[in-house]
Enzyme design. Sequence first.
Site, PDB file in Angstrom:
ATOM      1  N   ASP A  53       0.876  -1.162   0.000  1.00  0.00           N
ATOM      2  CA  ASP A  53       0.000   0.000   0.000  1.00  0.00           C
ATOM      3  C   ASP A  53       0.920   1.220   0.000  1.00  0.00           C
ATOM      4  OD1 ASP A  53      -2.343   1.608   0.311  1.00  0.00           O
ATOM      5  OD2 ASP A  53      -1.922   1.732   2.455  1.00  0.00           O
ATOM      6  N   ASP A  75      -0.096   5.031   1.077  1.00  0.00           N
ATOM      7  CA  ASP A  75      -0.307   5.946   2.206  1.00  0.00           C
ATOM      8  C   ASP A  75      -0.310   5.193   3.532  1.00  0.00           C
ATOM      9  OD1 ASP A  75      -0.558   8.125   0.432  1.00  0.00           O
ATOM     10  OD2 ASP A  75      -2.678   7.694   0.127  1.00  0.00           O
TER      11      ASP A  75
END
Length: 179
Positions: A13, A15
């Site tokens: 991922d 953020d």
Amino acid sequence: MTNTTKYNYLFLDRDGVINIERPNDYVKNRDEFIFTDGALDAITILSKKFEYIFIITNQRGVGKQVMSLVNLADVHNYMLTEIKKAGGNISEIYFCTDTDSTSINRKPNIGMGFKAQFEFPQVDFRHSIMVGNSKSDIEFGNKLGMYTVLVGDKYDKKDKIYKSVNAYYENLYKFAQNL
């Protein structure tokens, strides 16, 4: 990791894993993109251990018109340049700008995983690791049969998410150090 499976593919991922997440906001431009502690070193370490590294990221801010695709491309170009300068490598970035949670490409749905597998046919999800900081990341990885790793401090230690992951680390760098 005590598992004997050989992991060749890493899904990250963005953020909260690679860069500092902006609560109730979006990273809208390069100035707002700040790497998490040790992220550049972690990706350099991980680049030597995995055949491919993919970034899988929801980017609803574009769909909400809080930022543009040009802004997102600028952020990603900056991120990739800094990663490369540090000695790391990202194979591809997949992002979903859809605002509708039922979109096949919006995590926890698995469309971005299949996009990666379509473009890189050798990817086997059973030999993949998903590292994320949210429930949607972990659910994405679990749906595809990946080894799942939660990082960060988003959830209370008693949250049920800890029962649905294979491992937990303070951040991406701690994960990289323990491989």
